[in-house]
Design an enzyme around this catalytic site. Structure first.
Site, PDB file in Angstrom:
ATOM      1  N   TYR A 150       0.837  -1.198   0.000  1.00 21.95           N
ATOM      2  CA  TYR A 150       0.000   0.000   0.000  1.00 21.95           C
ATOM      3  C   TYR A 150       0.878   1.257   0.000  1.00 21.95           C
ATOM      4  O   TYR A 150       0.645   2.185  -0.770  1.00 21.95           O
ATOM      5  CB  TYR A 150      -0.896  -0.052   1.246  1.00 21.95           C
ATOM      6  N   ILE A 185      -9.034   8.332   8.270  1.00 17.28           N
ATOM      7  CA  ILE A 185     -10.385   8.877   8.114  1.00 17.28           C
ATOM      8  C   ILE A 185     -11.373   7.752   8.429  1.00 17.28           C
ATOM      9  O   ILE A 185     -11.154   6.597   8.041  1.00 17.28           O
ATOM     10  CB  ILE A 185     -10.617   9.369   6.664  1.00 17.28           C
TER      11      ILE A 185
END
Ligand code: NAD
Length: 252
Positions: A150, A185
């Site tokens: 990632y 988030i």
């Protein structure tokens, strides 16, 4: 209101989390939104709720991009914006990442962003320009130990974005390209990751503002507002930029 009025904008990975928040905010501000996702059930339901168009797409399939762009051109006649947002974040370090996971993560993030930008530019050129937003992460700026592939993919998106921005400027295409770098988030992706890393859902009972301040976790709209700005003409002098939305996490 009307900050992106009548702009035709594609958001990938729009059935959940940040992509869904982007689609909601863009539709509220007057855009004609095309939501794409690998999950047709949730995607179609959310699109119906805001009067958006939905297309089933696996962004890691190269052929899907030509299909999406063809459908957008036939239905809307133009393309003004693209948000390359779809993503996955499997937890695996340099020692535990398999080649299969590596390829899957790079396929969904890096290959898809490349194909998305390439095919969007071809369509945007026909009507004089547009704006592309590539969803990166603070992982591109600092690297995250539990997220090897990632971090690599998001770093690649960061520099690919700058290369595209320079090319479009030099060729006078009227196309801007920027990356957005959220910190943590509150989305299903982060809930899942926190649960798997800590064993508990740290966010389950918190109200969003308490969560934001106590755990440093933002809300999807915090990112969607940045995406909205980059797709609007308010950001006409902004290209090749990396817009960090992390409440200062990377500067502490
Ligand atoms: N949530 C965060 O804290 C955070 C931080 C930094 C970056 N990001 C990035 O924001 C983007 C959205 O993440 P999120 O938190 O909203 O995750 P999410 O899991 O809530 O949503 C991701 C969406 O992408 C879709 N998707 C997955 N694979 C796909 C594929 N192959 N083709 C099409 N759609 C696919 C999923 O179905 C889902 O609807 C990702 O690129 C992620 O890396 C998120």
């Amino acid at each position: 209101m009307d900050r992106v009025i009548d702009k035709v904008i594609i958001v990938t990975g729009a059935a959940s989390g940040l992509g869904l928040a982007d689609a909601n905010v863009l539709a509220r501000e007057g855009a004609k939104v095309i939501m794409t996702d690998i999950d047709p059930e949730a995607g179609q339901a959310h699109a119906d709720a805001i009067g958006a168009h939905f297309i089933t797409q696996d962004v890691s399939e190269e052929a899907s991009w030509a299909q999406v762009m063809d459908e957008v051109e036939k239905s809307f006649g133009r393309l003004d914006g693209l948000v390359n947002n779809a993503g996955i974040a499997p937890i695996a370090t340099i020692e535990s990442t398999t080649t299969e996971v590596w390829r899957r993560v790079l396929g969904i993030h890096l290959d898809a962003t490349f194909w998305g930008c390439q095919s969007a530019i071809a369509l945007m050129k026909k009507t004089g320009g547009g704006s592309i937003v590539n969803m990166s992460s603070t992982a591109a700026l600092i690297g995250l130990g539990p997220y090897l592939a990632y971090s690599a993919a998001k770093g690649g998106i960061r520099s690919m974005t700058k290369s595209i921005a320079i090319h479009c400027r030099q060729e006078g295409l009227g196309i801007r390209c920027n990356s957005v770098h959220p910190g943590s988030i509150s989305t299903p992706m982060v809930h899942k990751a926190l649960k798997s890393l800590t064993g508990t859902d740290l966010m389950a009972e918190e109200d969003p503002e308490k969560t934001r301040l106590a755990l440093g976790i933002g809300e999807p709209e915090d990112v969607a507002n940045m995406v909205l700005y980059l797709l609007s003409d308010e950001s006409k002098h902004v290209t090749g930029a990396e817009m960090v939305v992390d409440n200062g996490d990377t500067v502490i």
